[in-house]
Design a protein around this motif. Structure first.
Motif, PDB file in Angstrom:
ATOM      1  N   PRO A   1       0.784  -1.134   0.128  1.00  0.00           N
ATOM      2  CA  PRO A   1      -0.034   0.082   0.267  1.00  0.00           C
ATOM      3  C   PRO A   1       1.155   1.202   0.201  1.00  0.00           C
ATOM      4  CG  PRO A   1      -0.912  -1.560   1.615  1.00  0.00           C
ATOM      5  CD  PRO A   1       0.307  -2.000   1.124  1.00  0.00           C
ATOM      6  N   ILE A   2       0.289   2.401  -0.508  1.00  0.00           N
ATOM      7  CA  ILE A   2       0.910   3.656  -0.570  1.00  0.00           C
ATOM      8  C   ILE A   2      -0.034   4.457   0.044  1.00  0.00           C
ATOM      9  CG2 ILE A   2       2.347   3.237  -2.610  1.00  0.00           C
ATOM     10  CD1 ILE A   2       0.157   5.108  -4.324  1.00  0.00           C
ATOM     11  N   THR A   3       0.705   5.815   0.557  1.00  0.00           N
ATOM     12  CA  THR A   3      -0.161   6.750   1.231  1.00  0.00           C
ATOM     13  C   THR A   3      -0.140   8.118   0.471  1.00  0.00           C
ATOM     14  OG1 THR A   3       0.312   5.978   3.516  1.00  0.00           O
ATOM     15  CG2 THR A   3      -0.453   8.230   3.351  1.00  0.00           C
ATOM     16  N   ILE A   4      -1.473   8.349   0.020  1.00  0.00           N
ATOM     17  CA  ILE A   4      -1.567   9.530  -0.707  1.00  0.00           C
ATOM     18  C   ILE A   4      -2.402  10.617   0.034  1.00  0.00           C
ATOM     19  CG2 ILE A   4      -1.496   8.341  -2.837  1.00  0.00           C
ATOM     20  CD1 ILE A   4      -4.559   8.762  -3.076  1.00  0.00           C
ATOM     21  N   LEU A   5      -2.268  11.870  -0.377  1.00  0.00           N
ATOM     22  CA  LEU A   5      -3.212  13.047   0.216  1.00  0.00           C
ATOM     23  C   LEU A   5      -4.349  13.127  -0.628  1.00  0.00           C
ATOM     24  CD1 LEU A   5      -0.601  15.534   1.090  1.00  0.00           C
ATOM     25  CD2 LEU A   5      -1.773  14.083   2.664  1.00  0.00           C
ATOM     26  N   ALA A   6      -5.523  12.947  -0.159  1.00  0.00           N
ATOM     27  CA  ALA A   6      -6.696  12.887  -1.043  1.00  0.00           C
ATOM     28  C   ALA A   6      -8.030  13.604  -0.176  1.00  0.00           C
ATOM     29  CB  ALA A   6      -7.153  11.477  -1.370  1.00  0.00           C
ATOM     30  N   SER A   7      -8.982  13.909  -0.870  1.00  0.00           N
ATOM     31  CA  SER A   7     -10.363  14.078  -0.012  1.00  0.00           C
ATOM     32  C   SER A   7     -11.190  13.186  -0.470  1.00  0.00           C
ATOM     33  CB  SER A   7     -10.536  15.633  -0.429  1.00  0.00           C
ATOM     34  OG  SER A   7     -12.150  15.642  -0.047  1.00  0.00           O
ATOM     35  N   VAL A   8     -11.657  12.341   0.652  1.00  0.00           N
ATOM     36  CA  VAL A   8     -12.877  11.212   0.100  1.00  0.00           C
ATOM     37  C   VAL A   8     -13.941  11.851   0.637  1.00  0.00           C
ATOM     38  CG1 VAL A   8     -13.146   8.902   0.433  1.00  0.00           C
ATOM     39  CG2 VAL A   8     -10.868   9.640   0.365  1.00  0.00           C
ATOM     40  N   GLN A   9     -15.290  11.515   0.001  1.00  0.00           N
ATOM     41  CA  GLN A   9     -16.391  12.094   0.167  1.00  0.00           C
ATOM     42  C   GLN A   9     -17.618  11.203  -0.453  1.00  0.00           C
ATOM     43  OE1 GLN A   9     -16.529  16.029  -1.707  1.00  0.00           O
ATOM     44  NE2 GLN A   9     -14.817  16.650  -1.090  1.00  0.00           N
ATOM     45  N   PRO A  10     -18.552  10.957   0.174  1.00  0.00           N
ATOM     46  CA  PRO A  10     -19.591  10.262  -0.260  1.00  0.00           C
ATOM     47  C   PRO A  10     -19.948  10.463  -1.917  1.00  0.00           C
ATOM     48  CG  PRO A  10     -20.440  11.063   1.767  1.00  0.00           C
ATOM     49  CD  PRO A  10     -19.247  11.911   1.265  1.00  0.00           C
ATOM     50  N   ALA A  11     -20.348   9.375  -2.622  1.00  0.00           N
ATOM     51  CA  ALA A  11     -20.808   9.709  -4.094  1.00  0.00           C
ATOM     52  C   ALA A  11     -22.172  10.407  -4.136  1.00  0.00           C
ATOM     53  CB  ALA A  11     -20.653   8.401  -4.809  1.00  0.00           C
ATOM     54  N   THR A  12     -22.282  11.230  -4.921  1.00  0.00           N
ATOM     55  CA  THR A  12     -23.614  11.672  -5.281  1.00  0.00           C
ATOM     56  C   THR A  12     -24.729  10.689  -5.913  1.00  0.00           C
ATOM     57  OG1 THR A  12     -23.180  12.534  -7.327  1.00  0.00           O
ATOM     58  CG2 THR A  12     -22.485  13.827  -5.467  1.00  0.00           C
ATOM     59  N   VAL A  13     -26.172  11.235  -5.821  1.00  0.00           N
ATOM     60  CA  VAL A  13     -26.929  10.149  -6.514  1.00  0.00           C
ATOM     61  C   VAL A  13     -26.588  10.275  -7.910  1.00  0.00           C
ATOM     62  CG1 VAL A  13     -29.440  10.173  -7.001  1.00  0.00           C
ATOM     63  CG2 VAL A  13     -28.738  10.851  -5.007  1.00  0.00           C
ATOM     64  N   GLY A  14     -26.081  11.233  -8.603  1.00  0.00           N
ATOM     65  CA  GLY A  14     -25.827  11.300  -9.991  1.00  0.00           C
ATOM     66  C   GLY A  14     -24.697  10.212 -10.217  1.00  0.00           C
ATOM     67  N   ASP A  15     -23.722   9.943  -9.469  1.00  0.00           N
ATOM     68  CA  ASP A  15     -22.474   9.177  -9.587  1.00  0.00           C
ATOM     69  C   ASP A  15     -23.115   7.603  -9.444  1.00  0.00           C
ATOM     70  OD1 ASP A  15     -20.671  10.879  -9.311  1.00  0.00           O
ATOM     71  OD2 ASP A  15     -20.468  11.030  -7.220  1.00  0.00           O
ATOM     72  N   TYR A  16     -24.309   7.326  -8.624  1.00  0.00           N
ATOM     73  CA  TYR A  16     -24.804   6.038  -8.537  1.00  0.00           C
ATOM     74  C   TYR A  16     -25.550   5.681  -9.664  1.00  0.00           C
ATOM     75  CZ  TYR A  16     -23.761   5.033  -3.455  1.00  0.00           C
ATOM     76  OH  TYR A  16     -22.999   4.715  -2.480  1.00  0.00           O
TER      77      TYR A  16
END
Length: 122
Positions: free
Chosen positions: A31-46
């Motif tokens: 595994p590698i460590t990255i910097l990221a913002s993780v957010q719930p997907a939107t209804v449009g994504d689903y």
């Protein structure tokens, strides 16, 4: 955007290959460590990810914003990197399935969509 990014782990996969006519997945890489913002997907994504009735069910999905180039499932021989996400209610490994590059020169980044992988049962 960089102020919102936090360290998260991603599991890359080595390239897969055909062995005697059968596809063999690439092995997991450290595994590698990255910097990221993780957010719930939107209804449009689903809606965009909706599988066929006979296909895989999507239980949970997230959006990942980062400036790191990750491997997307189906885009090359690696079959997608996986985000290791420990946040509730759906902690687990999320397979990266889509990318939208935002390379404007101001705040260049990638927006990924990742879906929760089902637990393996034997």
């Amino acid at each position: 955007m960089s102020g919102f990014r936090r360290p998260v782990d991603v599991k890359p996969r080595a390239e897969g290959q055909y062995v005697q006519g059968r596809w063999v997945e690439g092995a997991d890489v450290a595994p590698i460590t990255i910097l990221a913002s993780v957010q719930p997907a939107t209804v449009g994504d689903y809606d965009r990810l909706q599988p066929l009735p006979e296909g895989r069910r999507i239980r949970a999905a997230v959006r990942i914003y980062t400036d790191v180039l990750l491997n997307v499932a189906g885009a090359d021989w690696r079959n997608g990197d996986r985000l290791i996400w420990g946040a509730s209610p759906f902690a687990g490994e999320y397979l990266i399935v889509a990318v939208s590059p935002w390379q404007s020169g101001v705040i260049s980044h990638y927006r990924y969509i990742a879906v929760l992988e089902a637990a393996q049962t034997n």
